[in-house]
Design a protein around this motif. Structure first.
Motif, PDB file in Angstrom:
ATOM      1  N   GLY A 196     -12.052  15.041 -17.005  1.00 62.88           N
ATOM      2  CA  GLY A 196     -11.080  14.296 -16.202  1.00 62.88           C
ATOM      3  C   GLY A 196     -11.683  13.079 -15.521  1.00 62.88           C
ATOM      4  N   PHE A 197     -10.802  12.176 -15.079  1.00 61.95           N
ATOM      5  CA  PHE A 197     -11.240  10.927 -14.449  1.00 61.95           C
ATOM      6  C   PHE A 197     -12.037  11.190 -13.172  1.00 61.95           C
ATOM      7  CE2 PHE A 197     -10.634   7.703 -11.212  1.00 61.95           C
ATOM      8  CZ  PHE A 197     -11.068   6.560 -11.865  1.00 61.95           C
ATOM      9  N   ARG A 198     -11.477  12.050 -12.303  1.00 57.89           N
ATOM     10  CA  ARG A 198     -12.129  12.252 -11.014  1.00 57.89           C
ATOM     11  C   ARG A 198     -13.555  12.759 -11.169  1.00 57.89           C
ATOM     12  NH1 ARG A 198     -10.828  17.328  -7.195  1.00 57.89           N
ATOM     13  NH2 ARG A 198     -11.908  18.295  -8.953  1.00 57.89           N
ATOM     14  N   ASP A 199     -13.740  13.771 -12.007  1.00 60.72           N
ATOM     15  CA  ASP A 199     -15.061  14.392 -12.107  1.00 60.72           C
ATOM     16  C   ASP A 199     -16.058  13.469 -12.808  1.00 60.72           C
ATOM     17  OD1 ASP A 199     -13.780  16.400 -10.853  1.00 60.72           O
ATOM     18  OD2 ASP A 199     -13.715  17.760 -12.569  1.00 60.72           O
ATOM     19  N   ARG A 238      -6.011   6.043  -5.463  1.00 67.92           N
ATOM     20  CA  ARG A 238      -5.829   7.452  -5.126  1.00 67.92           C
ATOM     21  C   ARG A 238      -6.678   8.343  -6.036  1.00 67.92           C
ATOM     22  NH1 ARG A 238      -0.151  10.525  -5.645  1.00 67.92           N
ATOM     23  NH2 ARG A 238      -1.151  12.536  -5.903  1.00 67.92           N
ATOM     24  N   LEU A 256     -14.298  14.062  -2.627  1.00 68.12           N
ATOM     25  CA  LEU A 256     -14.473  15.502  -2.452  1.00 68.12           C
ATOM     26  C   LEU A 256     -15.961  15.848  -2.358  1.00 68.12           C
ATOM     27  CD1 LEU A 256     -13.219  18.439  -2.726  1.00 68.12           C
ATOM     28  CD2 LEU A 256     -13.653  18.195  -5.173  1.00 68.12           C
ATOM     29  N   PHE A 257     -16.792  15.053  -3.037  1.00 70.39           N
ATOM     30  CA  PHE A 257     -18.228  15.353  -3.097  1.00 70.39           C
ATOM     31  C   PHE A 257     -19.024  14.727  -1.948  1.00 70.39           C
ATOM     32  CE2 PHE A 257     -16.544  16.016  -7.293  1.00 70.39           C
ATOM     33  CZ  PHE A 257     -17.104  17.229  -7.645  1.00 70.39           C
ATOM     34  N   ASN A 275     -22.231  16.548  -0.877  1.00 67.55           N
ATOM     35  CA  ASN A 275     -22.123  17.991  -0.695  1.00 67.55           C
ATOM     36  C   ASN A 275     -23.018  18.670  -1.738  1.00 67.55           C
ATOM     37  OD1 ASN A 275     -21.221  20.682  -1.190  1.00 67.55           O
ATOM     38  ND2 ASN A 275     -19.301  20.231  -0.139  1.00 67.55           N
ATOM     39  N   ALA A 281     -10.185  10.607  -4.891  1.00 73.14           N
ATOM     40  CA  ALA A 281     -10.314  12.061  -5.039  1.00 73.14           C
ATOM     41  C   ALA A 281     -11.772  12.461  -5.233  1.00 73.14           C
ATOM     42  CB  ALA A 281      -9.462  12.537  -6.212  1.00 73.14           C
ATOM     43  N   PHE A 299       2.064  11.947 -10.871  1.00 71.30           N
ATOM     44  CA  PHE A 299       0.763  11.291 -11.023  1.00 71.30           C
ATOM     45  C   PHE A 299       0.834   9.808 -10.704  1.00 71.30           C
ATOM     46  CE2 PHE A 299      -0.367  14.748 -14.155  1.00 71.30           C
ATOM     47  CZ  PHE A 299      -1.167  15.387 -13.235  1.00 71.30           C
ATOM     48  N   ALA A 306     -21.605  21.542  -4.112  1.00 74.15           N
ATOM     49  CA  ALA A 306     -20.544  21.017  -4.995  1.00 74.15           C
ATOM     50  C   ALA A 306     -21.140  20.142  -6.092  1.00 74.15           C
ATOM     51  CB  ALA A 306     -19.523  20.231  -4.174  1.00 74.15           C
TER      52      ALA A 306
END
Lengths: 84, 653
Positions: free
Chosen positions: B617-620, B443, B450-451, B599, B447, B423, B602
């Protein structure tokens, strides 16, 4: 290790980490971390899914990239667990 | 503290110019509800909305010199205007008002742009010199006060906020794909780029000069650190702490200068506690502090706030920011901050500034800036641990340090050293990468792309926001200590691009409240840059020298408490049953498809996950707030046109 196992894992990854985007390339040897598909909470989600779906117990020591970082590795890990 | 606007060039007819200036003033009225003014000259126009704080009776703007040669529209404060005025008086200058604006004009008259070096303050101003037919736009060193510009009808239009530019007919709020890529990597756009195509930001510490068709932009100040091999200041630690305390005392003292009461934000952490303690020693009629509380223990610091307020004997006021308030206010906050965000943290600060205004106060001191200049953020410690681990990549013990760094992130606690190593990606990056300290953040944030929609990804192409950032670094950056490199990245980019704007000026000025930041006094910043890295980050102990300076002023328990980063509930605020009605509209498939940025399926699944309260989570989290805030920004131009109500006269020359 069956195709059914791989299919179930792939479906989980696509649904939860790719939000249904099945156009994303996802070969069975693709690193989930290096391609930013999974983060630290994602790994816990994955472990929880594996325990429920495949009726296995995942020990803390099992939570390592060698077991869980690709669809292939996860499938291999499950079959080893189910064999014991 | 105010709003400024204007234009240069373009041969705009006076009646049209007046109309444009009125439109811009109307869009900035929240920044300056106490007065408005417009000035039109041959080649330029200036406009101003005033929040009167210094020189209440005679500080109206735009202000001109007695011979009308110079005219200025000025937002902000020059805190050392008293000393500058005394100096100018001793040189024979006669002043007619009590305002710092007149000091600015007199200082420019005497020294031209070199006067900027003498200013200790937070400002953005437009100064027109009729004799040289020149317009100067300048911005303070750290980027406290904003300034944006765009080309329109052959002229350059500028304003404190983008909304004033969008108020002009024919300017649309169109999201810039590369800015979106920057925000979804770095958390903020890299100036001069803004979230909108064709609209630019004058970078902090820069000055733009316009004369005829010529336009130059140059830095007049830049943050710098000593070369790694240079001997750091050799004073003993006690003397350095004493020097810092003296600097902070003076930085706070001159920031209490105002003809209205000045309050202070109190978070319960070291930085705001120290500033409040220093202010309380000067404010004779008693300091009033303002604090934010949260229902969730994870975010709340009210016990510390009460302890510090009791120590100060201050009149303290606190306001709880509920998750409902975060959800309800987000659309309004987005109209003020004018750039996509990845977390909801600006919203509670909008609530807090509102409480200050309810008390009839216009000015607050805050502890902002200390974490950047004294290395308080976890990121600095993380970078040090990553370097430590990279030296022995096979160690199973060293990666455990990451769990100590982030005790408030439950997801990390159960991770093996192997996963921690992956990580935080030590070993996989070169140690001389200029962005080494920030790579994990960039990084994990990236991520969330993605959307992005296929179209947006195509438009962005192979653009690399991190590489773009690396290309902006000063020539001597590579010679600095790694901690100083990391501090530069935080202080030169994220501080103005997010902290001072989205969490600072915009949410404060939305409530006509001015923030003042003693840690960002350039003398304090210069001192912090000059001392050795170990003076700031001793092992893994952050803000070491600042803690030494605070002893005796702030209770030991607050100095030594574990650092709690300011965070607010993010996507969990939007879980059912609290999901706001606007979510279905703003994130509807039809609207998302129309914007074309994300997207659609998504985002639909992400929204469902949020509604179920399953996003942890952080990304979402970043993706959800990022997508929602971006979509809330669409239509900003049409939202402006409904609020225009000119009410001012014109001063035409």
């Amino acid at each position: 290790m069956t195709d059914e196992t791989r299919t179930a894992i792939r479906a989980f990854v696509v649904e939860n980490f790719l939000f249904g985007d099945d156009s994303h390339p996802l070969p069975a040897d693709l690193s989930l971390i290096d391609n930013d598909l999974i983060d630290s909470t994602g790994i816990l989600e994955l472990v929880s899914f594996l325990e429920e779906r495949f009726a296995i117990q995942v020990a803390d020591a099992d939570i390592v990239p060698a077991n869980l970082d690709t669809i292939d590795r996860i499938a291999g890990f499950i079959s080893r667990k189910q064999a014991t | 503290m105010c709003g400024i606007a204007g234009y240069h060039g373009g041969n705009i007819a006076p009646d049209r110019a007046a109309e444009y200036l009125r439109l811009m003033v109307a869009a900035l009225r929240h920044r300056g509800p106490d007065g408005e003014g417009i000035l039109i000259r041959d080649d330029a126009g200036l406009a101003h909305t005033r929040l009167s704080i210094v020189g209440l009776a005679d500080g109206a703007q735009p202000m001109t010199t007695t011979d009308d040669a110079l005219a200025v529209s000025f937002n902000g404060e020059i805190f050392n205007y008293v000393e500058l005025r005394d100096d100018l008086k001793s040189r024979g200058h006669r002043f007619h008002t009590a305002s710092d604006t007149e000091v600015l004009l007199a200082a420019y008259e005497r020294k031209g742009l070199d006067c900027l070096e003498d200013f200790n303050g937070d400002f953005a101003f437009a100064l027109h010199d009729a004799r040289h037919r020149t317009l100067v736009l300048a911005r303070d060193r750290m980027g406290v006060r904003p300034l944006f510009y765009t080309e329109h009808e052959g002229a350059l239009f500028f304003a404190s906020e983008i909304r004033a530019l969008l108020a002009l007919p024919g300017i649309a709020a169109e999201i810039d794909p590369l800015a979106l890529d920057q925000i979804f990597t770095l958390w903020c756009p890299i100036p001069p780029r803004t979230a909108f195509r064709g609209i630019h930001e004058l970078p902090p510490g820069h000055v733009m000069t316009l004369c005829g068709d010529r336009r130059t932009i140059r830095p007049w100040w830049q943050l710098s650190f000593p070369d790694r091999g240079d001997a750091p200041a050799s004073a003993p630690p006690e003397a350095q702490a004493e020097e810092l305390r003296a600097l902070l005392t003076d930085a706070t003292r001159i920031r209490l200068r105002a003809d209205v009461p000045v309050g202070a934000y109190l978070s319960g952490g070291l930085d705001s506690s120290l500033i409040s303690a220093l202010a309380a020693r000067t404010v004779t009629r008693g300091l009033r502090t303002f604090s934010l509380t949260f229902h969730s223990a994870e975010h709340d610091e009210s016990a510390w706030q009460r302890q510090m307020a009791a120590t100060l004997g201050a009149a303290s006021d606190s306001v709880e920011c509920s998750t409902e308030a975060i959800v309800t206010r987000l659309p309004e906050v987005m109209r003020h901050i004018e750039r996509p965000i990845l977390r909801t943290a600006p919203v509670p600060l909008h609530v807090l500034a509102g409480r200050v205004r309810e008390h009839g106060m216009k000015v607050v001191l805050t502890g902002e800036g200390a974490d950047e200049i004294f290395a308080g953020y976890d990121l600095f410690r993380e970078a040090r641990v990553r370097r430590f681990c990279a030296r022995q990549p096979d160690s199973a013990r060293r990666p455990r340090l990451f769990q100590r760094l982030y005790p408030y992130l439950p997801g990390l606690k159960q991770q093996s050293p192997d996963y921690l190593a992956r990580f935080f990606s030590f070993g996989s990056e070169t140690l001389d990468d200029p962005l080494y300290s920030h790579r994990p953040r960039f990084r994990s944030t990236s991520a969330a792309k993605l959307f992005f929609s296929v179209d947006l990804k195509q438009e962005i192409g192979d653009y690399d926001a991190a590489a773009d950032l690396a290309a902006q670094l000063p020539a001597d950056f590579g010679r600095w200590h790694p901690l100083h490199q990391a501090q530069y990245l935080e202080t030169a980019f994220l501080l103005p691009g997010y902290i001072l704007s989205s969490q600072g000026d915009r949410v404060m000025m939305a409530n006509a409240v001015e923030g003042r930041f003693p840690f960002l006094d350039h003398r304090v910043v210069g001192f912090a840059a000059s001392v050795s890295p170990e003076t700031k980050l001793l092992g893994l102990k952050e803000k070491h020298i600042l803690k030494q300076a605070a002893r005796g002023l702030v209770p030991t328990e607050i100095i030594d408490r574990p650092k709690q980063p300011y965070r607010a509930p993010d996507s969990e605020s939007f879980a059912a049953p609290h999901a706001p009605a606007y979510l279905d509209t703003v994130l509807s498939p039809a609207r998302l498809a129309q914007s074309g940025l994300f997207n659609v399926p998504a985002v639909g699944k992400l929204k469902e996950k949020v509604l179920k309260g399953h996003v942890t989570g952080f990304r979402d989290n970043a993706a959800f707030i990022g997508v929602l805030s971006t979509e809330l920004l669409r239509g900003l131009d049409t939202a402006q046109s409904s609020q225009i109500a000119p009410r001012i006269g014109i001063n035409q020359e």
